[in-house]
Write an enzyme that holds these catalytic residues in place. Structure first.
Site, PDB file in Angstrom:
ATOM      1  N   PRO A 188      11.418  33.327  95.199  1.00 39.93           N
ATOM      2  CA  PRO A 188      10.706  34.378  95.944  1.00 39.93           C
ATOM      3  C   PRO A 188       9.211  34.338  95.650  1.00 39.93           C
ATOM      4  O   PRO A 188       8.788  34.148  94.509  1.00 39.93           O
ATOM      5  CB  PRO A 188      11.346  35.664  95.417  1.00 39.93           C
ATOM      6  N   CYS A 189       8.397  34.537  96.693  1.00 37.26           N
ATOM      7  CA  CYS A 189       6.976  34.206  96.580  1.00 37.26           C
ATOM      8  C   CYS A 189       5.975  35.341  96.786  1.00 37.26           C
ATOM      9  O   CYS A 189       4.773  35.063  96.874  1.00 37.26           O
ATOM     10  CB  CYS A 189       6.651  33.088  97.563  1.00 37.26           C
TER      11      CYS A 189
END
EC number: 2.1.1.37
Length: 416
Positions: A99-100
């Site tokens: 997840p970014c």
């Protein structure tokens, strides 16, 4: 390479990345996801597509913590599964996009110290300990381009180099592969030195990167960026519900949202009615011109243009080109270039539906990258000039475990 490589998928979401790799000739044998709702949707979509179950099953990372796979019993169990996979294939790979939001300019931007930022370091640690033959790491361009995050990215790469991986990276844009979306992402690939020797790629023992021009990044690009962005795309048109606009012959129709809406038959798709219905704000919906995507939220797509990056969280609202509503799930899936047979389950919340779509790697981009990896691994003749300057040789790190117990392996395989 005659045997299909086997893949262990991490941060799998609802399987967009995995689907592209499967379509290209890889077997997904292990699926790990940190969100239980996404995991259920992954299972459901595979049933609808009539795809086989992963050989080693589905695995939920408790509290989003994949660090548990780098230590203790769960790490040992994963290692044994990897060894079992090696019995029936020459190549085992890891794929995943942590997840970014912590590296995104439009997200939390907390970097390596954010909860999601820490997952990138955990994924790299997982790779270094379990030593797959190759890996894919996908993230937002902020990790690659933003100065304060770039240092962290370089540290991750150095760790991978020290663990025996040759690296290659590219800032891709999904639109290059036929996705109707301007979406940039950094893709980092790593190949073990032993695999590089097996495919007889002649590089210096001290090399950290695959020589420029050797990995076939450009092979499956359908629409070079300079060609795409030089087209005379439509700007804006006054919004009129259910209006008709002709398509210009001077643009690339296959990259427009309307082309994909028609191709995926979005009005008759199983997720056609899944869209947010506003309690208020309809007047605001009507005031935004078709193609006006200049603002942070309430972006209205143009039917004869590609979409901005599919991002449907943090109050970012994308409006239908010629209907007085937000996009439907079916339309968002089309913008991510999913096959029209891909469906999300009815019981999934709308918030989770749009979030997982926005987080996913566009299907056509995934498929192109997967095919490029297969081409690279299948190459038998290499033509390039050796670099003249040598670098310091980096030691290879040992594998995580020595094989100790055939009995435990049998238990792990029997009860994934």
């Amino acid at each position: 390479m005659s045997i299909r490589p086997k893949l262990f998928s991490f941060f799998a979401g609802t399987g967009f990345l995995d689907l592209g790799f499967e379509a290209s000739g890889f077997d997904i044998v292990y699926v790990n996801e940190i969100n239980p709702s996404y995991m259920e949707a992954y299972r459901y979509s595979r049933q609808v597509l009539n795809l086989p179950l992963p050989e080693y099953g589905y695995h939920y990372a408790d509290n989003g913590n994949i660090e548990q796979l780098t230590e203790g019993e769960k790490a040992l169990r994963l290692w044994y599964l990897i060894q079992d996979a090696r019995k029936s294939t020459d190549i085992v790979g890891f794929i995943g996009g942590p997840p970014c939001p912590d590296f995104s300019v439009g997200g939390k931007n907390r970097g390596k110290d954010g909860d999601n930022g820490k997952l990138s370091a955990a994924y790299v640690e997982l790779i270094c300990q379990h030593q797959p033959d190759f890996f894919l790491f996908e993230n937002v361009k902020g990790l690659w381009k933003t100065k304060k995050h770039r240092l962290f990215f370089e540290q991750l790469k150095e760790k991978l180099n020290q663990s025996g991986y040759l690296l290659t990276e590219r800032l891709i844009n999904a639109i290059e592969y036929g996705v109707p979306q301007d979406r940039e992402r950094i893709i980092l690939l790593g190949f073990r030195q032993s695999l590089i020797r097996d495919i007889e790629l002649p590089v210096e023992p001290s090399a950290k990167f695959i020589p420029e021009g050797i990995f076939p990044w450009a092979t499956y690009i359908l629409y070079p960026k300079q060609t795409v962005f030089s087209c005379p795309w439509a700007a804006t048109d006054p919004f009129q519900e259910n209006s008709h606009l002709p398509c210009s012959n001077e643009i690339i129709q296959e990259l427009t949202v309307e082309y994909w809406f028609r191709q995926n038959d979005v009005l008759n798709h199983a997720n056609a009615q899944h869209h947010f219905k506003p309690r208020a704000g309809l007047k605001r919906f009507l005031s935004v011109a078709e193609g006006d995507d200049s603002r942070k939220s309430y972006k209205r797509l143009h039917r004869w243009r590609y979409s901005p990056t599919a991002c449907y969280g943090n109050n970012e609202v994308h409006l239908h080109p010629y209907k007085a509503r937000r996009l439907s799930v079916a339309e968002a899936l089309a913008i991510q270039s999913l096959p029209k047979t891909f469906v999300l389950p009815d019981k999934m919340s709308l918030t989770n539906m749009f979030k997982t779509i926005g987080n996913g790697v566009p299907y056509l981009a995934s498929k192109a990258i997967a095919q490029s990896i297969l081409d690279f691994l299948s190459t038998t003749e290499w033509h390039y000039e050796q670099p003249s300057q040598k670098q310091l040789e980096l030691p290879l790190s040992p594998t995580l475990f020595d094989c100790q117990s055939k009995a435990l392996l049998d238990v792990c395989v029997a009860h994934p």
